[in-house]
Design an enzyme around this catalytic site. Structure first.
Site, PDB file in Angstrom:
ATOM      1  N   CYS A   1      82.618  27.796  -4.153  1.00  0.00           N
ATOM      2  CA  CYS A   1      81.253  27.769  -4.707  1.00  0.00           C
ATOM      3  C   CYS A   1      80.756  26.337  -4.842  1.00  0.00           C
ATOM      4  O   CYS A   1      81.424  25.502  -5.442  1.00  0.00           O
ATOM      5  CB  CYS A   1      81.243  28.451  -6.076  1.00  0.00           C
TER       6      CYS A   1
ATOM      7  N   CYS B   1      80.301  25.367  -8.790  1.00  0.00           N
ATOM      8  CA  CYS B   1      81.411  25.285  -9.737  1.00  0.00           C
ATOM      9  C   CYS B   1      81.803  23.825  -9.978  1.00  0.00           C
ATOM     10  O   CYS B   1      81.676  22.976  -9.082  1.00  0.00           O
ATOM     11  CB  CYS B   1      82.620  26.067  -9.199  1.00  0.00           C
TER      12      CYS B   1
ATOM     13  N   HIS C   1      81.797  30.641 -13.223  1.00  0.00           N
ATOM     14  CA  HIS C   1      81.212  31.253 -12.030  1.00  0.00           C
ATOM     15  C   HIS C   1      80.847  32.724 -12.253  1.00  0.00           C
ATOM     16  O   HIS C   1      79.926  33.252 -11.626  1.00  0.00           O
ATOM     17  CB  HIS C   1      82.219  31.130 -10.879  1.00  0.00           C
TER      18      HIS C   1
ATOM     19  N   ASN D   1      66.213  32.793  -9.782  1.00  0.00           N
ATOM     20  CA  ASN D   1      66.287  33.869  -8.802  1.00  0.00           C
ATOM     21  C   ASN D   1      67.644  34.482  -8.973  1.00  0.00           C
ATOM     22  O   ASN D   1      68.645  33.781  -8.835  1.00  0.00           O
ATOM     23  CB  ASN D   1      66.287  33.247  -7.404  1.00  0.00           C
TER      24      ASN D   1
ATOM     25  N   SER E   1      71.214  32.776  -3.236  1.00  0.00           N
ATOM     26  CA  SER E   1      72.314  32.528  -2.308  1.00  0.00           C
ATOM     27  C   SER E   1      73.667  32.496  -3.003  1.00  0.00           C
ATOM     28  O   SER E   1      74.698  32.549  -2.349  1.00  0.00           O
ATOM     29  CB  SER E   1      72.064  31.195  -1.600  1.00  0.00           C
TER      30      SER E   1
ATOM     31  N   HIS F   1      76.744  32.191  -8.908  1.00  0.00           N
ATOM     32  CA  HIS F   1      77.013  31.266 -10.018  1.00  0.00           C
ATOM     33  C   HIS F   1      75.717  31.138 -10.845  1.00  0.00           C
ATOM     34  O   HIS F   1      74.649  30.924 -10.281  1.00  0.00           O
ATOM     35  CB  HIS F   1      77.429  29.898  -9.463  1.00  0.00           C
TER      36      HIS F   1
ATOM     37  N   HIS G   1      72.614  30.009 -12.292  1.00  0.00           N
ATOM     38  CA  HIS G   1      71.823  28.790 -12.098  1.00  0.00           C
ATOM     39  C   HIS G   1      70.355  29.116 -11.922  1.00  0.00           C
ATOM     40  O   HIS G   1      69.992  30.251 -11.614  1.00  0.00           O
ATOM     41  CB  HIS G   1      72.304  28.027 -10.856  1.00  0.00           C
TER      42      HIS G   1
ATOM     43  N   GLN H   1      66.306  27.026 -10.898  1.00  0.00           N
ATOM     44  CA  GLN H   1      65.735  25.901 -10.173  1.00  0.00           C
ATOM     45  C   GLN H   1      64.514  25.360 -10.895  1.00  0.00           C
ATOM     46  O   GLN H   1      63.890  26.048 -11.698  1.00  0.00           O
ATOM     47  CB  GLN H   1      65.309  26.342  -8.771  1.00  0.00           C
TER      48      GLN H   1
HETATM   49  P1  H2U Z   1      69.014  30.020  -4.981  1.00  0.00           P
HETATM   50  O1  H2U Z   1      68.772  29.916  -6.457  1.00  0.00           O
HETATM   51  O2  H2U Z   1      67.842  30.646  -4.279  1.00  0.00           O
HETATM   52  O3  H2U Z   1      70.299  30.642  -4.640  1.00  0.00           O
HETATM   53  O4  H2U Z   1      69.117  28.542  -4.433  1.00  0.00           O
HETATM   54  C1  H2U Z   1      70.148  27.637  -4.753  1.00  0.00           C
HETATM   55  C2  H2U Z   1      69.667  26.251  -4.393  1.00  0.00           C
HETATM   56  O5  H2U Z   1      70.792  25.377  -4.279  1.00  0.00           O
HETATM   57  C3  H2U Z   1      68.931  26.217  -3.065  1.00  0.00           C
HETATM   58  O6  H2U Z   1      67.619  25.778  -3.306  1.00  0.00           O
HETATM   59  C4  H2U Z   1      70.523  24.439  -3.274  1.00  0.00           C
HETATM   60  C5  H2U Z   1      69.722  25.214  -2.236  1.00  0.00           C
HETATM   61  O7  H2U Z   1      68.845  24.358  -1.554  1.00  0.00           O
HETATM   62  N1  H2U Z   1      71.786  23.875  -2.776  1.00  0.00           N
HETATM   63  C6  H2U Z   1      72.074  22.556  -3.001  1.00  0.00           C
HETATM   64  O8  H2U Z   1      71.248  21.846  -3.573  1.00  0.00           O
HETATM   65  N2  H2U Z   1      73.282  22.044  -2.627  1.00  0.00           N
HETATM   66  C7  H2U Z   1      74.241  22.770  -1.957  1.00  0.00           C
HETATM   67  O9  H2U Z   1      75.309  22.254  -1.684  1.00  0.00           O
HETATM   68  C8  H2U Z   1      73.964  24.154  -1.547  1.00  0.00           C
HETATM   69  C9  H2U Z   1      72.685  24.759  -2.059  1.00  0.00           C
HETATM   70 ZN    ZN Z   2      80.628  28.835  -9.019  1.00  0.00          ZN
END
Ligand code: H2U
Ligand code: ZN
Length: 349
Positions: free
Chosen positions: A58, A61, A123, A163, A171, A174, A176, A178
Site C-alpha cells: 500500500c 501505509c 490500513h 472518495n 484506488s 487505506h 484517506h 483528498q
Molecule cells: P483516491 O482517493 O481516488 O483513491 O486517490 C488517491 C490519490 O493518491 C490519487 O489522487 C494519489 C493519486 O494521485 N497517489 C499519490 O499521490 N501517490 C502514490 O504513490 C499513488 C497515488
Molecule cells: Zn495502507
C-alpha cells in the site's frame, strides 16, 4: 407501511413530482409510485476479504515508498502529502483564450495544489471503524489545511473530500481523503455561493439555517443529530441515500468551529458512516465533502458550513444507482423517496 406526513406532502408522495434544490437551483424528478412494490432489499454481506492492519504493497501505509520513490514517514495518526499525480499545479503562467470574445472557445490556465490526507496509519480502518478521538485529529488536519491553503493568495477555494470504495473509483482502501485547492471557485460551490447570497438578500436570513429549522420541525427527513450537527436526507436528494450534514450554528467554514464542534463533527462522521455500513451490511461506498466559504479574502457571512454524502448504493451492497439515460440527458430521477430513505437510515443503529 403508513407514516404520518403533512397533508400536502402525503398527496405529493402519491404522484410523480419534482423537487427543487435551493443550493444548486436544479430540480430532481421523484417517482414514488415506482417504489410501491415491496422492499426487495438484500442484506447478505458482500464478499469481502478482511484487510490487514499493514499492507506492504500500500502506498499510504507508514514507511512504504510511494510512486516517485518518496517514503512515507512512520506516522502515528494522520499524514498529509502533496499528491504525486496532482490534477493542479502551483505557479502557472497565466494563459487565457476566448476566440472572438464569443465564449465558444474559451479557456484559462488553472493553478492549484492537491494533497492527500491519510486518516490513520491502520490500513484496515475506515471512518466508521475509527474512534471519535482519532477522527477529531483528522478534523484538526482539515482545519489546518483549509487555513494554510486558503491563506495563499493564489488559492480561492479549498475542496476537502473523501472518495470511498472501488465503486466510487477510489484506488486504495487505506483510509484517506483528498484536498484540492484552486485558483477559482469550482462550479458547484460557486452555484451554492450565489444561492446563499441571493437567499440572504431576499429573506435576510441564512438559507441553511432556515432549512435546518424546517427539517427539525417536520422530522420526516431527519436521520439523527448531536450537540452541534444534524443529518438529514435533503428534500431534494438525488442519490438514494444521500445525506446533508448541517452545522447547527451558522459557521462559515470548518475553521470557525470551536473545539466542541470539531469533536461533534468527528462524532457525527463516525456515526453516519457506521449507519451507512449497517444499512446493507457492507463497507458503504460514497463520495463526501465539505462546502464552505471561498478563501478569496471576503467575509462571506452568507455561507453555512455543511457536508454532502453521495453514496451510490440503491437496494443492496451490489445494486447501485446509475445516473444514466434520463439523468444524463434531462434531470436526476429517483424512485425511493427521501422520506423513505431517511426512515431506513433512522432505523439503523
Ligand atoms: P483516491 O482517493 O481516488 O483513491 O486517490 C488517491 C490519490 O493518491 C490519487 O489522487 C494519489 C493519486 O494521485 N497517489 C499519490 O499521490 N501517490 C502514490 O504513490 C499513488 C497515488
Ligand atoms: Zn495502507
Amino acid at each position: 407501511m403508513q407514516r404520518r406526513y403533512s397533508v400536502d406532502l402525503a398527496k405529493l408522495l402519491e404522484v410523480p413530482h419534482r423537487r427543487f434544490n435551493p443550493l444548486t437551483r436544479e430540480w430532481v424528478l421523484v417517482s414514488p409510485h415506482r417504489n410501491q412494490r415491496p422492499w426487495q432489499g438484500q442484506t447478505e454481506p458482500a464478499e469481502r476479504e478482511a484487510a490487514p492492519q499493514f499492507d506492504p504493497a500500500c502506498y499510504l501505509c507508514p514507511g512504504n515508498v510511494r510512486a516517485g520513490g518518496v517514503p512515507n514517514p512512520p506516522y502515528l495518526d494522520t499524514y498529509v502529502f502533496d499528491n504525486d499525480f496532482a490534477a493542479l499545479q502551483p505557479d502557472l503562467p497565466s494563459i487565457e483564450i476566448n476566440e472572438g470574445g464569443t465564449n465558444l472557445l474559451s479557456a484559462a490556465s488553472e493553478s492549484g495544489i492537491c494533497r492527500v490526507v491519510c486518516f490513520s496509519p491502520r490500513h484496515d480502518l475506515t471512518l466508521a471503524a475509527m474512534d471519535v478521538a482519532s477522527i477529531s485529529k483528522v478534523v484538526d488536519v482539515w482545519v489546518e489545511q483549509y487555513a494554510q491553503l486558503g491563506a495563499l493568495v493564489s488559492v480561492n477555494y479549498v475542496q476537502i473530500f473523501e472518495n470511498r470504495g472501488a465503486m466510487m473509483g477510489c484506488s486504495n482502501s487505506h483510509p484517506h481523503g483528498q484536498i484540492w485547492a484552486n485558483q477559482t471557485v469550482p462550479n458547484i460551490p460557486r452555484t451554492e455561493e450565489e444561492s446563499f447570497l441571493v437567499y440572504s438578500q431576499q429573506h435576510h436570513s441564512c438559507l441553511l439555517c432556515d432549512y435546518l429549522g424546517l427539517e427539525r420541525s417536520a422530522a420526516d427527513r431527519m436521520v439523527f443529530e448531536n450537540d452541534s450537527f444534524l443529518v438529514v436526507v435533503p428534500f431534494w436528494a438525488t442519490w438514494p441515500f444521500e445525506t446533508l450534514v448541517l452545522s447547527k450554528r451558522h459557521a462559515v467554514d470548518i475553521a470557525a468551529l470551536d473545539d466542541h464542534e470539531r469533536n461533534s463533527l468527528a462524532d457525527i462522521l463516525q456515526r453516519l458512516t457506521a449507519r451507512y455500513d449497517s444499512l446493507f451490511q457492507t463497507s458503504f461506498p460514497y463520495s463526501m465533502g465539505f462546502h464552505q466559504r471561498p478563501t478569496d479574502g471576503q467575509e462571506h457571512k452568507e455561507w453555512h458550513f455543511h457536508a454532502h454524502f453521495f453514496p451510490p448504493l440503491l437496494r443492496s451492497a451490489n445494486t447501485r444507482k446509475f445516473m444514466v439515460g434520463y439523468e444524463l440527458l434531462a434531470s436526476p430521477q429517483r424512485d425511493i423517496t427521501p422520506e423513505e430513505a431517511a426512515h431506513r437510515l433512522r432505523s439503523r443503529p
